[in-house]
Structure formats: structure tokens, C-alpha cells
Write a protein that holds these residues in place. Structure first.
Motif, mmCIF file in Angstrom:
data_model
loop_
_atom_site.group_PDB
_atom_site.id
_atom_site.type_symbol
_atom_site.label_atom_id
_atom_site.label_comp_id
_atom_site.label_asym_id
_atom_site.label_seq_id
_atom_site.Cartn_x
_atom_site.Cartn_y
_atom_site.Cartn_z
ATOM 1 N N LYS A 67 27.340 -41.428 -23.036
ATOM 2 C CA LYS A 67 27.140 -41.136 -24.465
ATOM 3 C C LYS A 67 26.002 -40.148 -24.670
ATOM 4 C CE LYS A 67 30.298 -44.205 -25.302
ATOM 5 N NZ LYS A 67 31.669 -43.771 -25.604
ATOM 6 N N ARG A 68 25.906 -39.160 -23.776
ATOM 7 C CA ARG A 68 24.836 -38.184 -23.843
ATOM 8 C C ARG A 68 25.428 -36.782 -23.936
ATOM 9 N NH1 ARG A 68 20.227 -37.777 -19.260
ATOM 10 N NH2 ARG A 68 22.103 -37.636 -17.990
ATOM 11 N N LYS A 69 24.899 -35.986 -24.847
ATOM 12 C CA LYS A 69 25.400 -34.636 -25.041
ATOM 13 C C LYS A 69 24.896 -33.705 -23.939
ATOM 14 C CE LYS A 69 25.559 -34.990 -30.105
ATOM 15 N NZ LYS A 69 25.070 -34.397 -31.384
ATOM 16 N N THR A 70 25.528 -32.553 -23.840
ATOM 17 C CA THR A 70 25.126 -31.515 -22.884
ATOM 18 C C THR A 70 24.858 -30.224 -23.635
ATOM 19 O OG1 THR A 70 26.405 -32.467 -21.055
ATOM 20 C CG2 THR A 70 25.814 -30.136 -20.894
ATOM 21 N N ILE A 71 23.662 -29.667 -23.431
ATOM 22 C CA ILE A 71 23.306 -28.368 -23.993
ATOM 23 C C ILE A 71 23.479 -27.333 -22.887
ATOM 24 C CG2 ILE A 71 21.487 -26.979 -25.032
ATOM 25 C CD1 ILE A 71 20.282 -29.517 -26.156
ATOM 26 N N LEU A 72 24.340 -26.374 -23.116
ATOM 27 C CA LEU A 72 24.646 -25.350 -22.118
ATOM 28 C C LEU A 72 24.027 -24.031 -22.558
ATOM 29 C CD1 LEU A 72 26.077 -24.343 -19.597
ATOM 30 C CD2 LEU A 72 28.176 -24.096 -20.941
ATOM 31 N N PHE A 73 23.068 -23.542 -21.775
ATOM 32 C CA PHE A 73 22.400 -22.279 -22.078
ATOM 33 C C PHE A 73 22.989 -21.186 -21.207
ATOM 34 C CE2 PHE A 73 18.801 -19.347 -21.039
ATOM 35 C CZ PHE A 73 18.783 -18.697 -22.262
ATOM 36 N N ILE A 74 23.516 -20.135 -21.846
ATOM 37 C CA ILE A 74 24.105 -19.000 -21.141
ATOM 38 C C ILE A 74 23.227 -17.779 -21.410
ATOM 39 C CG2 ILE A 74 26.129 -17.540 -20.817
ATOM 40 C CD1 ILE A 74 26.647 -20.350 -19.962
ATOM 41 N N ASP A 75 22.518 -17.338 -20.401
ATOM 42 C CA ASP A 75 21.697 -16.142 -20.543
ATOM 43 C C ASP A 75 22.567 -14.902 -20.386
ATOM 44 O OD1 ASP A 75 19.425 -14.723 -20.984
ATOM 45 O OD2 ASP A 75 18.628 -14.916 -18.947
ATOM 46 N N GLU A 76 22.275 -13.870 -21.179
ATOM 47 C CA GLU A 76 23.050 -12.622 -21.179
ATOM 48 C C GLU A 76 24.530 -12.894 -21.433
ATOM 49 O OE1 GLU A 76 21.444 -9.851 -21.064
ATOM 50 O OE2 GLU A 76 19.500 -10.649 -20.467
ATOM 51 N N ILE A 77 24.827 -13.642 -22.478
ATOM 52 C CA ILE A 77 26.202 -14.065 -22.730
ATOM 53 C C ILE A 77 27.118 -12.880 -23.005
ATOM 54 C CG2 ILE A 77 25.886 -14.387 -25.218
ATOM 55 C CD1 ILE A 77 27.676 -16.875 -25.000
ATOM 56 N N HIS A 78 26.558 -11.747 -23.421
ATOM 57 C CA HIS A 78 27.401 -10.579 -23.672
ATOM 58 C C HIS A 78 28.012 -10.019 -22.396
ATOM 59 C CE1 HIS A 78 23.379 -8.929 -22.774
ATOM 60 N NE2 HIS A 78 24.038 -7.918 -22.225
ATOM 61 N N ARG A 79 27.535 -10.466 -21.230
ATOM 62 C CA ARG A 79 28.119 -10.025 -19.966
ATOM 63 C C ARG A 79 29.487 -10.654 -19.729
ATOM 64 N NH1 ARG A 79 25.248 -5.722 -17.628
ATOM 65 N NH2 ARG A 79 23.015 -6.062 -17.992
ATOM 66 N N PHE A 80 29.769 -11.771 -20.386
ATOM 67 C CA PHE A 80 31.106 -12.365 -20.309
ATOM 68 C C PHE A 80 32.071 -11.525 -21.135
ATOM 69 C CE2 PHE A 80 29.543 -16.918 -19.378
ATOM 70 C CZ PHE A 80 29.740 -16.719 -18.022
ATOM 71 N N ASN A 81 33.267 -11.279 -20.604
ATOM 72 C CA ASN A 81 34.265 -10.574 -21.399
ATOM 73 C C ASN A 81 34.906 -11.539 -22.396
ATOM 74 O OD1 ASN A 81 36.287 -12.044 -19.993
ATOM 75 N ND2 ASN A 81 36.295 -10.526 -18.351
#
Length: 604
Positions: free
Chosen positions: A261-275
Motif C-alpha cells: 500500500k505504498r506509492k512509487t515516485i518515478l523521477f525521469i531526468d532529461e525526459i525530453h530524450r524519450f521519443n
């Protein structure tokens, strides 16, 4: 019977230590109690209570976990081997050696003991309850990013500047009180601040220039979440992460939410590099709340982030740090490192800094040097802190750390040392990004306003930032016709000549040619009559209802006899044959009398 198992409830979870069944709501609390009990039971009765017992590394056949006759006996056989991983490593070999010894023997692939060990190894770093805190208190604190600032306060400048990490990473803030320059986003009166304090964090896109604090803000959110145990924080970089790795993290987040019952925070650095297709991977999971996405980007999200993903996230715009904010960041770094500002009394003066029984040299820095650094780093805290580190390291390496007579000496960092390290002002410019369009727009508008000084400034910003001079020259050709026009017809000739000259000689020689053309266009009289008239023509064509009117017959060419018989070119008056003006219609019949220089689309 001993091997008889009790049927578990459909929604039950088996404890990997005692192998009893619990509901998903109570398993975490039981694990904390079970782990504490295991650590206590695994200690010999003769052990010293002041610290964990000395234990030999288990290798060879002794490390094999043998099948037990019952669940309870299996748990008791497994507990010492497992819980030694959680104990402090004072007086015993490193954890990695013991872990290797633990798995040296062969285990049955599907044994419950094996699953229990793997779960404990994977979950140990994530346990956030009181039991885990007790276990961690028995271990030395790791020198990781979470302890970087505390470690920095304990180390001398000599030791701190010898580490491999950049100073910007070592001194990364851990609380909002140490986070400067973004009061509009995380200030006391901002909308985001109460959400952060209550841990009700929505999915975010952090947009700002390099060094403004995007990654630091994400780490502050992570630190707050870990302290309160409300969420699990995962960091990925779009420059080195594949889609399969993202899917694996999302799968773990689903299990974490379902079991703990615990959330996950996902940090994506330089997300603009993903298409676009890679960004689509997040859509359903952000929508349903499986993960809270925090993306950091230096590019305009409107162009670089999928519109569907953008609609599910809140965009926080982080501004370039002001000179005042950079001054606060540098002063905090100087105070943390124990560096003294020349001419100022320290709040806690120490005549001698002791390290390993030796007196270290005192390090001083001029206030003017700090001010110069705050200006030259152009709002980039990473550049400012790393430049401070470079300047101090350079001065420390020039002299011996200890005087020949073992007496303390002084090291002074001056403004010249800072300028030498930075070489020149750090100019923020991206030829393919947001700043590219901002600067060319500023140049165009400055020339239109006949402000020659501003025009030269924006030209310099672009050229010094690495812009292609031919791109600037093409824009000047356009400006000569659009904004100067018939007020000075020779402006177009000047702009075309400047383009050709830039093409011939290139940078840096062509910069003065562009500067001459920019000043000429800024000083030239302006007229947009042609530009507006042609826009009116386009509006007239686009707003015309029905088929476009045909070309009048007398204006058509008649190269063949058939065309002449059809009336092509009949009645056309050849103007050179007349000595005066010729009365003749050149527009279609329904447009006769229209004046595109004064016509408005509303007139149609």
C-alpha cells in the motif's frame, strides 16, 4: 503432520521469515516485529551488548540452507544466516563477502527459504517502519547522496576537496529551507508548498535551464518521502534507460502498491530524450496512479513532451537563478566548507583546524571573488559550485598542505583565480531549443524598434552562443523586406550582400559584417505596407466563397490560332504603344476597384 501446511486465505501474504500467513494490511507491521526478533535471537548470549557480535564469514557447504521438517524449524535455521545481513559490520568482514558466502551453496530453485532471502535482500533498503530504523541505527551511515551534506560538515576542506564527487553533488540541499531561488514555485505562499508538506504530490514536469534546481527539487521530494515512509522513490535518466527498464520499474510499483500500500515516485531526468512512443509507456500508469511521475527537462514541454502525458502532469517552470540566489548558494557552500571570507570575522573563529593531529592551512576567499562568481555563472548553481571547487583545489595544490615548521599557513582565493577558472561568462544558448527562438525574436523586435544597441546585444548573444551566422543572415534578408520594405529599398541589397559575405568568409570574421547589417537595418526607416498588403491578398484568397474568378480573356496569352479564335488576348492594350496612361482592367470583374493596401478581411 510436520509437513502439513495450513491453507492460506486468498488475499494472504506469507512472511518470508516465519512463513506464517498474514493479510496484506498487516504484513508490514509483522515484518518489523519479526525482523527485530530475528536479530535478537541470532545474537549469542555471551555477546557484548554494546555492539553486534563478531561472526565468521559463512562459506562452503555450511552456507547451504537445508530443508527443514517444518516451517518453524526452517525459520529458525534460516534466521541467523539472513539477519547477519542487516547487522552492523563492526568487527566482521564486509557485507558483500558474507552475502557471497550465503549463496555459495546450492539451494532448491523453488524453496520458500530462497524466496524469503531474496525478498529480504531486495526490500531491506525500502523498509520505512520503526523496526528498520532500529536495524539501521546499528550500522554505520553510508556515505551516499542522502548523507552528503552531513558528511561535508564533518570533513575538513582538505578532505572534502579531495573526494571524486563534484561539489555541487556533495552540497546538494536536502530540505526546502536550503533551496534558494525558486520562491515562486516552492515558497511559503505557493500552491505547491502545502502539497509537498502533506505528501500529496501530483505528477510533475519540471522545466527550467541547467543548474536551476530541477534535480535537487526531486531529491528533496524523495528525502521527505523516505523520512515519512509514504512513498518509494526511483530515479532514472532518459539518456541511458530503455523502455524495458521503465516497464520493470512500473511492474515493481504495481507490486509495491498492491502488497505494501505504498506509492512509487518515478523521477525521469532529461525526459525530453524519450521519443513519443517511449513517453506513451507512462500514460496508463500515471492515469491510474500506479506511479507519480516527475520529469525534468531543459526543453519546452509543449514541443518535447507528448500532449497526452502533458495533460496528466502539472508543469512547474523553474527560473534561472538570480544573482542574489547564487550569492546565497555560494555563501552556504563557503560556510559549510569552513572557508572564511577575507576581512570578515567568523561566527565561530578557530585559530587552528585539527585533522589527524596536524594543523591545516586556513582557506580564505575574497568577497569580490564570490560576487564575480555569482555574476559569471549565469544563474547556473552547478557551474558556480564546481568553479569554487576548482579554484580552491588549484590554490591548495600550489603549496604544501602542511608548513615545513608544522605551522598553519593561509590560502587565499582571489577574483583573478575565479575568472581564470571560468575563462568567460557562461552563456546559456541552445541552437535547437527554446533559447534559440527567444533570441532571434528579441533581435527582430529590437531592429523593428530602431534600438541599435539592443540589436547588437542580441546578435552577440546568438553568435557567442554558437549560432550559425548564415541563419542570422537569412533572417536579416527577411527583415529587410518585411519591416523596411519600400521605405529604403536598398536595405534588401545590404542584407543579401551580408549573407553572401558570411557565406564566403564564415566565423569569426563575418561577425562584424552581420553587426554592420544589423545596425543599418535598425537605423533605416520602416515600412510594413508591402508586408500587410500581401497578407491581405492571402486573406482575400482564403476567404473567397465559391470557385476563384477566371483570368480575364484580354490578359491571357494566345500562342496558338485556336486560342486567338476563343478570344484570348483580344482587346489587350500594349502599354509601350501608348504615350500616356492606359485605361485597362487587370483584376477579375468582381474584384475591380479593390485596394489591398487599405483593404481589410472584414470588407469582403
Amino acid at each position: 503432520m510436520a509437513n502439513e501446511k495450513i491453507a492460506a486465505a486468498p488475499d494472504s501474504v506469507q512472511c518470508p521469515v516465519c512463513f506464517k500467513d498474514f493479510t496484506s494490511a498487516t504484513i508490514n507491521g509483522h515484518l518489523d516485529i519479526c525482523l527485530l526478533k530475528g536479530v535478537t535471537d541470532s545474537s549469542p548470549s555471551t555477546a557484548d551488548e554494546s555492539g553486534p557480535p563478531v561472526k565468521k564469514s559463512r562459506t562452503g557447504p555450511e552456507a547451504v540452507i537445508k530443508p527443514a521438517a517444518s516451517s518453524s524449524s526452517m525459520a529458525s535455521a534460516q534466521s541467523p544466516g539472513v539477519f547477519s545481513l542487516f547487522q552492523g559490520n563492526r568487527g566482521k568482514p564486509p557485507v558483500q563477502t558474507e552475502r557471497n558466502g550465503l549463496f555459495a551453496g546450492k539451494q532448491s530453485p523453488g524453496s520458500a527459504a530462497s524466496k524469503g532471502v531474496k525478498r529480504l535482500l531486495n526490500e531491506e533498503a525500502e523498509l520505512g517502519a520503526a523496526g528498520t530504523e532500529t536495524l539501521r541505527s546499528q550500522q554505520p551511515a553510508p556515505a551516499s547522496s542522502g548523507q552528503g551534506l552531513k558528511t561535508a560538515k564533518r570533513l575538513s576542506p582538505r578532505t572534502l576537496f579531495a573526494v571524486d564527487k563534484p561539489l555541487a553533488e556533495v552540497l546538494r540541499p536536502e530540505t526546502l529551507e536550503e533551496y534558494f531561488g525558486q520562491n515562486k514555485v516552492v515558497g511559503e505562499q505557493s500552491l505547491f508548498r502545502p502539497l509537498l508538506d502533506s505528501q500529496e504530490i501530483p505528477s510533475l514536469i519540471l522545466w527550467g535551464p541547467p543548474g536551476c534546481g530541477k534535480t535537487t527539487l526531486a531529491h528533496i521530494i524523495a528525502s521527505t518521502s523516505k523520512k515519512k515512509g509514504t512513498a518509494r522513490f526511483v530515479t532514472l535518466s532518459a539518456t541511458s534507460t530503455s523502455t524495458n527498464e521503465v516497464r520493470e520499474v512500473i511492474k515493481q510499483a504495481q507490486n509495491e502498491l498492491r502488497l505494501c500500500k505504498r506509492k512509487t515516485i518515478l523521477f525521469i531526468d532529461e525526459i525530453h530524450r524519450f521519443n513519443k512512443s517511449q513517453q506513451d509507456t507512462f500514460l496508463p500508469h500515471v492515469e491510474c496512479g500506479t506511479v507519480t511521475l516527475i520529469g525534468a527537462t531543459t526543453e519546452n514541454p509543449s514541443f518535447q513532451v507528448n500532449a497526452a502525458l502533458l495533460s496528466r502532469c502539472k508543469v512547474l517552470v523553474l527560473e534561472k537563478l538570480s544573482v542574489e540566489a547564487m550569492g546565497s548558494i555560494l555563501n552556504r557552500a563557503v560556510a559549510t566548507l569552513g572557508i572564511r571570507i577575507q576581512g570578515q570575522d567568523s561566527t565561530n573563529p578557530k585559530d587552528e583546524d585539527q585533522t589527524d593531529g596536524h594543523r591545516q592551512k586556513k582557506i580564505y576567499i575574497q568577497q569580490k571573488a564570490l560576487d564575480t562568481m555569482a555574476y559569471l555563472c549565469d544563474g547556473d548553481a552547478r557551474v558556480g559550485l564546481n568553479s569554487l571547487q576548482l579554484a580552491v583545489q588549484a590554490q591548495m595544490s600550489k603549496t604544501n598542505l602542511l608548513a615545513p615548521d608544522d605551522s598553519p599557513q593561509e590560502i587565499l582565493v582571489t577574483e583573478e583565480h575565479i575568472k581564470e577558472g571560468l575563462q568567460r561568462s557562461h552563456i546559456l544558448y541552445d541552437k535547437a531549443g527554446e533559447e534559440h527562438y527567444n533570441c532571434i525574436s528579441a533581435l527582430h523586435k529590437s531592429m523593428r524598434g530602431s534600438h541599435e544597441n539592443a540589436s547588437l546585444y542580441w546578435l552577440g548573444r546568438m553568435l557567442e552562443g554558437g549560432e550559425d551566422p548564415l541563419y542570422v543572415a537569412r533572417r536579416l534578408v527577411r527583415f529587410a523586406s518585411e519591416d523596411v520594405g519600400m521605405a529604403d529599398p536598398t536595405a534588401l541589397t545590404q542584407a543579401v550582400s551580408a549573407f553572401q559575405a558570411c557565406h564566403f568568409i564564415g566565423m569569426p570574421e563575418c561577425e562584424v559584417i552581420l553587426a554592420q547589417c544589423v545596425v543599418y537595418l535598425a537605423r533605416a526607416p520602416k515600412s510594413v505596407s508591402i508586408y500587410k498588403a500581401y497578407n491581405n491578398v492571402k486573406s482575400c484568397l482564403r476567404s473567397h466563397k465559391g470557385p476563384l474568378p477566371p483570368v480575364p480573356l484580354h490578359l491571357r496569352n494566345a500562342p496558338t490560332r485556336l486560342m486567338k479564335q476563343l478570344g484570348y488576348s483580344k482587346g489587350y492594350k500594349y502599354n509601350p504603344d501608348f504615350s500616356g496612361p492606359v485605361e485597362q482592367e487587370y483584376l477579375p470583374e468582381e474584384l475591380q476597384g479593390i485596394n489591398f493596401f487599405t483593404w481589410k478581411p472584414s470588407d469582403s
